[in-house]
Structures are given as structure tokens and as C-alpha cells.
Design a protein around this motif. Structure first.
Motif, PDB file in Angstrom:
ATOM      1  N   THR A  15     -22.029 -25.604 -16.081  1.00  0.00           N
ATOM      2  CA  THR A  15     -21.821 -25.042 -17.407  1.00  0.00           C
ATOM      3  C   THR A  15     -20.340 -25.086 -17.737  1.00  0.00           C
ATOM      4  O   THR A  15     -19.515 -24.667 -16.934  1.00  0.00           O
ATOM      5  N   ILE A  16     -20.022 -25.596 -18.920  1.00  0.00           N
ATOM      6  CA  ILE A  16     -18.647 -25.668 -19.400  1.00  0.00           C
ATOM      7  C   ILE A  16     -18.551 -24.757 -20.610  1.00  0.00           C
ATOM      8  O   ILE A  16     -19.270 -24.952 -21.593  1.00  0.00           O
ATOM      9  N   ARG A  17     -17.685 -23.747 -20.539  1.00  0.00           N
ATOM     10  CA  ARG A  17     -17.468 -22.828 -21.653  1.00  0.00           C
ATOM     11  C   ARG A  17     -16.095 -23.086 -22.245  1.00  0.00           C
ATOM     12  O   ARG A  17     -15.117 -23.218 -21.518  1.00  0.00           O
ATOM     13  N   CYS A  18     -16.036 -23.112 -23.537  1.00  0.00           N
ATOM     14  CA  CYS A  18     -14.772 -23.316 -24.226  1.00  0.00           C
ATOM     15  C   CYS A  18     -13.860 -22.114 -24.000  1.00  0.00           C
ATOM     16  O   CYS A  18     -14.288 -20.966 -24.149  1.00  0.00           O
ATOM     17  N   GLN A  19     -12.632 -22.377 -23.649  1.00  0.00           N
ATOM     18  CA  GLN A  19     -11.665 -21.308 -23.427  1.00  0.00           C
ATOM     19  C   GLN A  19     -11.355 -20.560 -24.725  1.00  0.00           C
ATOM     20  O   GLN A  19     -11.122 -19.364 -24.716  1.00  0.00           O
ATOM     21  N   ASP A  20     -11.370 -21.267 -25.859  1.00  0.00           N
ATOM     22  CA  ASP A  20     -11.048 -20.651 -27.139  1.00  0.00           C
ATOM     23  C   ASP A  20     -12.219 -19.879 -27.753  1.00  0.00           C
ATOM     24  O   ASP A  20     -12.010 -18.970 -28.544  1.00  0.00           O
ATOM     25  N   GLY A 102       1.005 -27.270 -24.750  1.00  0.00           N
ATOM     26  CA  GLY A 102       0.694 -26.068 -24.000  1.00  0.00           C
ATOM     27  C   GLY A 102      -0.187 -26.355 -22.800  1.00  0.00           C
ATOM     28  O   GLY A 102      -0.539 -25.453 -22.042  1.00  0.00           O
ATOM     29  N   GLY A 103      -0.581 -27.619 -22.621  1.00  0.00           N
ATOM     30  CA  GLY A 103      -1.335 -28.001 -21.443  1.00  0.00           C
ATOM     31  C   GLY A 103      -2.835 -27.814 -21.529  1.00  0.00           C
ATOM     32  O   GLY A 103      -3.476 -27.426 -20.555  1.00  0.00           O
ATOM     33  N   TYR A 104      -3.442 -28.096 -22.668  1.00  0.00           N
ATOM     34  CA  TYR A 104      -4.887 -27.937 -22.840  1.00  0.00           C
ATOM     35  C   TYR A 104      -5.526 -29.253 -23.237  1.00  0.00           C
ATOM     36  O   TYR A 104      -4.944 -30.049 -23.967  1.00  0.00           O
ATOM     37  N   VAL A 105      -6.748 -29.448 -22.735  1.00  0.00           N
ATOM     38  CA  VAL A 105      -7.512 -30.651 -23.037  1.00  0.00           C
ATOM     39  C   VAL A 105      -8.710 -30.261 -23.886  1.00  0.00           C
ATOM     40  O   VAL A 105      -9.472 -29.349 -23.520  1.00  0.00           O
ATOM     41  N   GLY A 106      -8.873 -30.941 -25.009  1.00  0.00           N
ATOM     42  CA  GLY A 106     -10.046 -30.768 -25.852  1.00  0.00           C
ATOM     43  C   GLY A 106     -11.046 -31.858 -25.534  1.00  0.00           C
ATOM     44  O   GLY A 106     -10.739 -33.044 -25.672  1.00  0.00           O
ATOM     45  N   LEU A 107     -12.221 -31.463 -25.069  1.00  0.00           N
ATOM     46  CA  LEU A 107     -13.294 -32.404 -24.773  1.00  0.00           C
ATOM     47  C   LEU A 107     -14.372 -32.258 -25.842  1.00  0.00           C
ATOM     48  O   LEU A 107     -14.959 -31.185 -25.994  1.00  0.00           O
ATOM     49  N   THR A 108     -14.609 -33.324 -26.586  1.00  0.00           N
ATOM     50  CA  THR A 108     -15.671 -33.318 -27.583  1.00  0.00           C
ATOM     51  C   THR A 108     -16.873 -34.022 -26.975  1.00  0.00           C
ATOM     52  O   THR A 108     -16.803 -35.204 -26.616  1.00  0.00           O
ATOM     53  N   THR A 126     -16.845 -29.075 -29.189  1.00  0.00           N
ATOM     54  CA  THR A 126     -15.579 -29.302 -28.499  1.00  0.00           C
ATOM     55  C   THR A 126     -15.266 -28.100 -27.626  1.00  0.00           C
ATOM     56  O   THR A 126     -15.319 -26.956 -28.085  1.00  0.00           O
ATOM     57  N   THR A 127     -14.966 -28.382 -26.360  1.00  0.00           N
ATOM     58  CA  THR A 127     -14.544 -27.346 -25.426  1.00  0.00           C
ATOM     59  C   THR A 127     -13.075 -27.577 -25.104  1.00  0.00           C
ATOM     60  O   THR A 127     -12.638 -28.708 -24.925  1.00  0.00           O
ATOM     61  N   TRP A 128     -12.304 -26.501 -25.048  1.00  0.00           N
ATOM     62  CA  TRP A 128     -10.893 -26.561 -24.670  1.00  0.00           C
ATOM     63  C   TRP A 128     -10.735 -25.969 -23.286  1.00  0.00           C
ATOM     64  O   TRP A 128     -11.215 -24.863 -23.021  1.00  0.00           O
TER      65      TRP A 128
END
Length: 151
Positions: A15-20, A102-108, A126-128
């Protein structure tokens, strides 16, 4: 954040949860194989007002693979310009990545089954994630999910 999915049936999943926004979730689950050449699995996307699922995404052993794509992003944790993308051979799952200051990757994550059929559909979320540890955990979790033998 990524985490091995704590499903009640003890089947492997990620499971991948978006940080934002923790309501934006991507889940890899229901893995099975017909032969030694491929792994089949489901991908679910969830966000407010959206639930989408493709049941038979296929990972081929000869394909460069999602894991290799994610590991390349991990190796480039200091960032890159533009967008990078990967897709399954059947093009039913596409992942695009961008680097944010800021060192974040956005995965769509885009699901688009039945690309040849009239009336097909598509959905994206999109998950960050943090470019370092969170991306490294995601790559390791996906590798484990796609390569671990099933009971």
C-alpha cells in the motif's frame, strides 16, 4: 508512506499512501502466477470520489520492470529534471515520476485497461513520497511483492 499491506487474509500486498493526503492510496494485491514467465496482480487506486481497479496487470520476467524503474528513482534521490515514466507491456499501468524541490517524488499512477476497446476508461492518482527512505522502502516492497514465492 509505503507499507506491506496488512490484509486480513494474509495475502501479500503493498500500500502506497500519499504523504500530502493520506486519502490517496495505491494498492498492489491479489498476486498470482500461471507460469514461471509472468506474475499477475491487481492494482487499486483510491482517492476522494474515486475507486478504480485493474485485476490482471502482468509483470513479465524479461521486462525491465517496475522495480527497476523505482530503483533508478531511488538512485537519483538528489533529483532530476522533467518527467520519467514506465508502463507495463500491455500499457494498462503507467507510472510517471517528477521531482519536487525539498526532496519529494510525485508518482502518478494511471490505470487504463482495454486500451484497444471502444469505451475504455482511465483513472489516475498522484502520491508524493520522500525521495530517500520512503522511495527506497517502496522499491523494496514492490520487488518483494513481485518476486516472493506464493504459498
Amino acid at each position: 508512506m509505503t507499507s506491506p499491506d496488512g490484509r486480513l487474509d494474509d495475502k501479500p500486498g503493498v500500500t502506497i499512501r500519499c504523504q500530502d493526503s493520506s486519502s490517496v492510496v495505491v494498492t498492489f494485491c491479489d498476486r498470482f502466477s500461471f507460469d514461471a514467465d509472468s506474475v499477475h496482480y491487481a492494482v487499486e487506486l483510491r482517492a476522494p470520489g474515486l475507486t478504480a481497479r485493474v485485476d490482471e496487470v502482468v509483470a513479465w520476467i524479461w521486462d525491465s520492470g517496475l522495480t527497476a524503474f523505482l530503483e533508478k528513482l531511488v538512485a537519483d534521490y538528489r533529483g532530476w529534471d522533467g518527467e520519467r515514466s514506465w508502463q507495463t507491456h500491455d500499457r494498462d499501468l503507467t507510472v510517471s515520476a517528477v521531482f519536487r524541490s525539498g526532496g519529494y517524488v510525485g508518482l502518478t499512477w494511471t490505470l487504463r485497461p482495454w486500451t484497444q476497446a471502444a469505451g475504455g476508461w482511465g483513472a489516475s492518482v498522484t502520491t508524493w513520497l520522500e525521495a530517500g527512505e520512503q522511495m527506497a522502502c517502496l522499491a523494496a516492497d514492490v520487488r518483494n511483492f513481485l518476486t516472493t514465492e506464493q504459498p
